[in-house]
Write a protein that holds these residues in place. Structure first.
Motif, PDB file in Angstrom:
ATOM      1  N   PHE A  94       0.869  -1.187   0.000  1.00 36.68           N
ATOM      2  CA  PHE A  94       0.000   0.000   0.000  1.00 36.68           C
ATOM      3  C   PHE A  94       0.901   1.230   0.000  1.00 36.68           C
ATOM      4  O   PHE A  94       1.807   1.353   0.832  1.00 36.68           O
ATOM      5  N   ALA A  95       0.672   2.131  -0.945  1.00 37.34           N
ATOM      6  CA  ALA A  95       1.534   3.312  -1.095  1.00 37.34           C
ATOM      7  C   ALA A  95       0.697   4.589  -1.048  1.00 37.34           C
ATOM      8  O   ALA A  95      -0.427   4.631  -1.559  1.00 37.34           O
ATOM      9  N   ALA A  96       1.277   5.597  -0.462  1.00 35.87           N
ATOM     10  CA  ALA A  96       0.670   6.936  -0.429  1.00 35.87           C
ATOM     11  C   ALA A  96       1.725   7.948  -0.851  1.00 35.87           C
ATOM     12  O   ALA A  96       2.846   7.936  -0.334  1.00 35.87           O
ATOM     13  N   CYS A  97       1.390   8.798  -1.825  1.00 38.12           N
ATOM     14  CA  CYS A  97       2.334   9.830  -2.271  1.00 38.12           C
ATOM     15  C   CYS A  97       2.550  10.860  -1.166  1.00 38.12           C
ATOM     16  O   CYS A  97       1.831  10.890  -0.165  1.00 38.12           O
ATOM     17  N   LEU A  98       3.555  11.700  -1.365  1.00 41.86           N
ATOM     18  CA  LEU A  98       3.874  12.691  -0.331  1.00 41.86           C
ATOM     19  C   LEU A  98       2.704  13.629  -0.063  1.00 41.86           C
ATOM     20  O   LEU A  98       2.452  14.008   1.076  1.00 41.86           O
ATOM     21  N   LYS A  99       1.975  13.996  -1.118  1.00 39.10           N
ATOM     22  CA  LYS A  99       0.832  14.897  -0.934  1.00 39.10           C
ATOM     23  C   LYS A  99      -0.196  14.285  -0.001  1.00 39.10           C
ATOM     24  O   LYS A  99      -0.700  14.949   0.912  1.00 39.10           O
TER      25      LYS A  99
END
Length: 596
Positions: free
Chosen positions: A115-120
């Motif tokens: 599961f990945a979340a961008c910096l924003k």
């Protein structure tokens, strides 16, 4: 804020650099030039001039990236925390917002669940946690001291009670009443500097101060009316007011484009007359015909003129006591054409009657095309001796002298108004002003309306009537300030009391409008009180009459400026004006033509 230890750069601490100027070595000759730095966190350029950095390692980070935490909890992935890390993929899609993120950019990632979340989205999660903690604390704000405010965690579009805009944002809501303000408005700076717009710092206030209720004020940027209960940035000494959004966005505001070609006109600014002048601009014909005023004029000495039955003879030398510089109390002889003081060269009647005419008035064109009456040409006629006075559409004054007339439209323009400059430069406004007759005029100097000639900048909604624009000189004198020249002063007036009162009419004066102010005597005057409009400047009367208010005959006369020439009825200065005076030698009685 000065120095932090960051998990991405454990060798050295990162110091906050407010004014970052980057110099790099380039080329074979090792020349220096300015370079562009990129943040090691998000790989985007650092463009705002400040960052956290380690000079020795050439490691720099945006302030927001440097303040990111190593791990976060996200509500869309509650099973495991997400760790801040770089990835080796060519690209990936954020599982929160779906955006594509290129390689080498850091992200928040869970290896177990992929599961990945961008910096924003990671920053949004961090901010969300902080906001929840902030929402637990009741805010006591100076703008609403009677109740506490609570932060609402969902953004909404509403009418903010601080900035009065409908922008969508997080907001604080009063726990007891219907008071809502944007979160950003609660942390506005108490002072603001706008050096390109105002030379003093502006102070934040939550309503218009009580001592400014007497007059209407307008925002310096959007020009809209300042209501009493709205947050403002202001300078009390200068009476400078700006809506908070207008002030904060001041540097981005563009200068309006004038449909009349303001920018083009400004390129030729030196070609135009500049006002105010040293003297009231009442004789444009003389200024526009300077080449015809030379005493060496070689024109005809005898002429027949359409306005007079007898031949006229040219004079290039003073005749008797009627010419200038013969003593300040001497009567003023005026031209029968323009009713301005007679000056050389001029024509007078060869048969001995009292008719006189400036040489340039004798040469006025018989027809005139004028911008204020474009549909028809105007014909020059002499109205002296007519039963009724005309009323000039330019200055709105009655007259009985030469006038340009449209018989079809009953449009009149006296010869002085007919040759006023089309464009002027005025000290009170940054753009050139164009001559207009406006059906809804509003003078920014005297706050009065009239249907006469005005000078306007349509782009800025700025307008001066003819008298404030042309006939208010740099300096005036008044018997209240004997021996002093009183300067025309434009706000703000430094080192002055909070309020001005006119020493003639005794009314309080609007602090944003020009005034005549004597710094020695501390006297102040409205423009139209000290420089009263001469509505009968176009009227020429001769002879002696009996008048009911005085036992002796009274004679029509104009006299040169002296402080003793005051009307016995209205007590106002009547120097240079048409008056009626008693010439018995023992009686000083004088009244102005207005009172007669």
């Amino acid at each position: 804020m000065g120095e932090i230890n960051h998990f991405l750069h454990q060798e050295h601490s990162l110091k906050f650099i407010e004014d970052l100027e980057v110099v790099v070595r380039v080329g074979d000759d090792n020349r220096e030039k300015k370079g562009v730095l990129h943040c090691v966190g998000c790989l985007k350029p650092i463009s705002d001039g400040s960052a956290y950095g380690c000079i020795s390692c050439d490691c720099f980070m945006h302030k927001t990236c440097a303040e990111l935490t190593p791990t976060i909890n996200h509500h869309l992935h509650p099973l495991h925390p997400l760790t801040f890390m770089s990835h080796g993929f060519e690209y990936f899609h954020c599982d929160v917002c779906g955006d594509k993120v290129l390689s080498e950019v850091h992200l928040y990632y869970c290896k177990i669940c992929d599961f990945a979340a961008c910096l924003k989205c990671g920053v949004a999660a961090i901010v969300g946690v902080a906001l929840k903690e902030e929402a637990l604390v009741k805010l006591q704000h100076k703008s609403h001291p009677q109740h506490t405010l609570t932060l609402q965690l969902r953004s909404s579009a509403f009418r903010c009670d601080a900035c009065h805009t409908d922008e969508k944002d997080l907001f604080y809501q009063c726990d007891n009443c219907d008071f809502w303000i944007h979160k950003a408005c609660t942390s506005l700076a108490s002072t603001l500097k706008l050096p390109n717009h105002h030379h003093h710092s502006l102070v934040l206030v939550y309503s218009l101060p009580d001592n400014f209720y007497n007059f209407q004020f307008f925002c310096e940027f959007c020009k809209k009316y300042i209501t009493k209960h709205i947050w403002l940035y202001h300078c009390a000494n200068c009476r400078y007011f700006a809506h908070i959004k207008c002030a904060l966005n001041a540097e981005q505001l563009s200068v309006p484009s004038d449909s009349l070609g303001t920018s083009l006109v400004e390129e030729n600014v030196n070609e135009f007359l500049h006002f105010p002048m040293s003297d009231a601009f009442t004789d444009p014909l003389k200024l526009l015909h300077l080449e015809k005023v030379s005493l060496d004029d070689d024109g005809p000495t005898d002429i027949s003129h359409w306005s007079h039955d007898h031949p006229l003879i040219l004079n290039v030398e003073p005749q008797g006591n009627n010419m200038p510089n013969n003593g300040c109390g001497d009567p003023i002889e005026v031209c029968d054409g323009c009713v301005q003081p007679l000056s050389l060269p001029y024509y007078n009647c060869k048969d001995g009657c009292s008719f006189t005419l400036h040489k340039y008035c004798a040469e006025l064109p018989r027809t005139l095309q004028h911008q204020l009456h474009p549909d028809h040409s105007l014909d020059l006629v002499n109205t002296y001796g007519d039963q009724y006075f005309y009323r000039c559409n330019g200055c709105f004054s009655p007259g009985n002298n030469f006038v340009y007339k449209c018989e079809t439209c009953k449009f009149y323009l006296d010869v002085n108004c007919g040759f006023l400059p089309n464009t002027i430069i005025h000290k009170s406004h940054e753009h050139p002003l164009i001559q207009v007759i406006d059906p809804n005029p509003y003078c920014k100097a005297c706050n009065k309306t009239s249907t006469s000639i005005s000078f306007a900048c349509k782009a800025c909604n700025f307008q001066l009537d003819m008298y404030c624009a042309l006939r208010s000189p740099h300096f005036l004198t008044h018997r209240y300030c004997k021996g002093h020249e009183i300067p025309l002063t434009y706000p703000p007036v430094e080192d002055h009391p909070e309020d001005f009162y006119c020493d003639i009419c005794e009314d309080e004066m609007h602090p944003k409008r020009p005034l005549y102010h004597c710094h020695k005597c501390k006297n102040s005057f409205h423009l139209d009180c000290i420089n009263r409009i001469d509505y009968y400047a176009n009227v020429k009367e001769k002879g002696t009459i009996l008048y009911s208010c005085h036992k002796h005959p009274l004679t029509f006369v104009r006299r040169k400026k002296m402080s003793t020439y005051v009307c016995f009825l209205c007590n106002l200065d009547i120097s240079d004006r048409l008056m009626l005076e008693c010439r018995t030698g023992t009686c000083p009685f004088r009244i102005c033509y207005d009172c007669s």
